[in-house]
Scaffold this motif. Structure first.
Motif, PDB file in Angstrom:
ATOM      1  N   PRO A 108      82.843  62.137  61.423  1.00 35.36           N
ATOM      2  CA  PRO A 108      81.881  63.245  61.264  1.00 35.36           C
ATOM      3  C   PRO A 108      80.651  62.884  60.451  1.00 35.36           C
ATOM      4  O   PRO A 108      79.530  63.252  60.814  1.00 35.36           O
ATOM      5  CB  PRO A 108      82.724  64.325  60.571  1.00 35.36           C
ATOM      6  CG  PRO A 108      84.131  64.027  60.965  1.00 35.36           C
ATOM      7  CD  PRO A 108      84.222  62.532  61.077  1.00 35.36           C
ATOM      8  N   GLU A 109      80.832  62.147  59.347  1.00 34.44           N
ATOM      9  CA  GLU A 109      79.696  61.826  58.496  1.00 34.44           C
ATOM     10  C   GLU A 109      78.737  60.831  59.155  1.00 34.44           C
ATOM     11  O   GLU A 109      77.557  60.770  58.805  1.00 34.44           O
ATOM     12  CB  GLU A 109      80.162  61.288  57.139  1.00 34.44           C
ATOM     13  CG  GLU A 109      81.058  60.052  57.202  1.00 34.44           C
ATOM     14  CD  GLU A 109      82.533  60.381  57.209  1.00 34.44           C
ATOM     15  OE1 GLU A 109      82.963  61.131  58.119  1.00 34.44           O
ATOM     16  OE2 GLU A 109      83.252  59.872  56.317  1.00 34.44           O
ATOM     17  N   VAL A 110      79.261  60.058  60.114  1.00 40.09           N
ATOM     18  CA  VAL A 110      78.401  59.120  60.851  1.00 40.09           C
ATOM     19  C   VAL A 110      77.739  59.832  62.025  1.00 40.09           C
ATOM     20  O   VAL A 110      76.528  59.708  62.243  1.00 40.09           O
ATOM     21  CB  VAL A 110      79.212  57.908  61.336  1.00 40.09           C
ATOM     22  CG1 VAL A 110      78.305  56.932  62.102  1.00 40.09           C
ATOM     23  CG2 VAL A 110      79.882  57.197  60.165  1.00 40.09           C
ATOM     24  N   ALA A 111      78.544  60.579  62.782  1.00 36.98           N
ATOM     25  CA  ALA A 111      78.018  61.273  63.959  1.00 36.98           C
ATOM     26  C   ALA A 111      76.865  62.201  63.593  1.00 36.98           C
ATOM     27  O   ALA A 111      75.885  62.325  64.352  1.00 36.98           O
ATOM     28  CB  ALA A 111      79.139  62.064  64.635  1.00 36.98           C
ATOM     29  N   ALA A 112      76.943  62.838  62.430  1.00 37.77           N
ATOM     30  CA  ALA A 112      75.889  63.773  62.010  1.00 37.77           C
ATOM     31  C   ALA A 112      74.574  63.073  61.714  1.00 37.77           C
ATOM     32  O   ALA A 112      73.509  63.691  61.755  1.00 37.77           O
ATOM     33  CB  ALA A 112      76.357  64.554  60.781  1.00 37.77           C
ATOM     34  N   ALA A 113      74.649  61.772  61.408  1.00 34.38           N
ATOM     35  CA  ALA A 113      73.446  61.026  61.018  1.00 34.38           C
ATOM     36  C   ALA A 113      72.942  60.097  62.108  1.00 34.38           C
ATOM     37  O   ALA A 113      71.911  59.450  61.938  1.00 34.38           O
ATOM     38  CB  ALA A 113      73.746  60.211  59.762  1.00 34.38           C
TER      39      ALA A 113
END
Length: 481
Positions: A108-113
């Protein structure tokens, strides 16, 4: 409207670090930023992460998994139930994407960025062209990009350029320019490593193919073509290299700490020695002509004689890549004059005198530029120099992110464990095989002592290029002293 990014010295709080490129090194930088709690965005021109790797996804890498998985990425993936690959296994290039990069991109923290299909066109400072100095380091970076038909602008506190070099291949012409007629013949030229036994088989069946290049890409193409020739009548191959000295091409054999790399060179030597291909050593290509539905390749030999290779149906250009410098034309970058690597790395990796294929441990100091908070990482940091291992890029990312976070002690504590090639200074005119001519003993670093590595580092032989830590200035010699 684009998202907002930010720069390390700007007074505006909360702006993220911009990572350009979502390959292994770019995503490793993202992992380090997550560990440091720093906001970030990743801009990737391709439609998926690792898009450059996918272009040669059929190629089996000579470095085992232990050198191809970043530790921070693995640590973030483990809580999801992800299982690390066998550290001693040899992955295909596409395995890196499928087993590591894609699962990491889904966090999630990668996909959002992550912004796919977003091609970076240029990077500058907000309100500052290249000339203006006063207040420059207080200004945010501006990243101009293209996504579909939309032009976007982003702002960043720091920029990590990990865009690589794969999309800007070197030409066939030995002068660094396309050979005369090369542009007109591009429909018959493949730049990179085609899937000879798979998707591109139809191009090479019952055809005469000339491979140009002296590196691992050329070796992979030649060995695949040799396999094809065993089963397809009429398929034949030729090989052209610019250097008349092939010691570096064939590698260190059994002395190589990566057995698969040593075997690649040994297999290529056997292929050449068995007469299974037409070999043109020392050929510097100057012209490509189309004649009678075939290509004629014209060039000069090492002693200046004209050489002509007739009846070529297809050419595979495996002459390496070069960095795209247009992205940073409005930034203050400092590059090695001929390698176009970061300036401090040039003396350590210059192939004119240094055949090791790796570089001693280095970090944020060697990867920085006069433009504050701008760094070049990954294979692009090497410019036009050959042979870059992912493990080098992972350590670069760790040091650079520590520097951006203000942890200079950690940033200076550079550690790197690279396997030796078994070739050092061999076959380089005017350079001795051992000793101070190339990879002699390194002077102690005034910055920091590296942590002891599990094995010899740097790839240059005992107590040589792999020893010592980052130095703020390049050494005088253009090699490993």
């Amino acid at each position: 409207m684009g998202l907002s990014l930010q720069a390390a010295t700007t007074p505006e709080p909360g702006l993220p670090v911009a990572v350009l490129g979502a390959g292994p090194v770019g995503l490793a930088a993202a992992a380090k930023l997550i560990e440091r709690g720093l906001p970030f965005v990743v801009l990737e021109a391709g439609r998926e992460v690792g898009s450059n790797l996918q272009e040669y996804g059929h190629v089996r890498l000579f470095s085992p998994w232990r050198y191809n998985v970043d530790g921070s990425m693995a640590a973030l993936l483990k809580p999801t139930g992800w299982t690390a690959p066998d550290p001693d296994g040899l992955p295909l290039a596409r395995d890196i994407v499928e087993q590591v990069l894609r699962p990491f991109a889904r966090l999630p923290e990668v996909a959002a960025a992550l912004h796919l299909g977003t091609k970076v066109l240029a990077v500058s400072r907000e309100g500052f062209d290249k000339v203006k100095s006063t207040g420059r380091d207080q200004a945010a970076f501006v990243i101009r990009a293209q996504r579909g038909d939309e032009r976007l602008e982003f702002r960043a506190r720091a920029v990590i350029d990990a865009t690589g070099t794969w999309s800007t291949p070197n030409p066939l012409g030995a002068s660094g320019l396309p050979a005369i007629g090369e542009t007109q013949a591009t429909s018959r030229i493949f730049y990179g490593i085609p899937d000879v036994l798979g998707a591109h088989r139809h191009r090479y069946e019952a055809r005469r193919t000339l491979v140009v290049g002296a590196g691992h890409s050329a070796a992979n193409a030649l060995l695949a073509l040799a396999e094809l020739a065993k089963t397809v009548p009429g398929a034949s191959l030729a090989w052209a290299v610019r250097s008349p000295v092939l010691t570096r091409v064939f590698g260190g054999g059994n002395a190589d700490a990566l057995p698969a790399r040593g075997q690649l060179g040994a297999s290529l030597r056997r292929l050449r020695d068995a007469g299974q291909l037409a070999f043109f050593g020392g050929l510097r290509i100057t012209e490509i002509r189309e004649q009678d539905d075939a290509l004629t390749v014209i060039g000069l030999s090492a002693d200046g004689r004209q050489v002509q290779v007739d009846g070529v149906d297809e050419i595979i250009c495996a002459t390496g890549q070069r960095p795209d410098l247009s992205l940073t034309s409005e930034l203050r970058v400092k590059l090695d004059p001929w390698l176009e690597s970061t300036e401090a790395l040039g003396p350590l990796i210059d192939p004119n005198v240094h055949s090791c294929g790796t570089v001693r441990p280095h970090g944020h100091r060697e990867l920085a530029h006069p433009e504050p908070a701008f760094y070049t990482l990954g294979v692009k940091s090497y410019g036009r120099a050959p042979t870059f291992l992912m493990a080098t890029g992972f350590e670069q990312a760790r040091s650079v992110v520590a520097s951006i976070a203000g942890d200079i002690e950690a940033a200076d504590r550079v550690e790197l464990d690279l396997p030796e090639t078994g070739v050092c200074g061999i076959g380089v005119p005017g350079v001795a095989a051992t000793g101070a001519g190339c990879c002699g003993d390194s002077a102690p670093s005034p910055i920091a002592k590296p942590k002891p590595a599990m094995g010899k580092a740097g790839g240059c032989g005992p107590s040589s290029c792999g020893t010592g830590a980052a130095t703020p200035k390049p050494p005088v010699s253009r090699c490993c002293r």
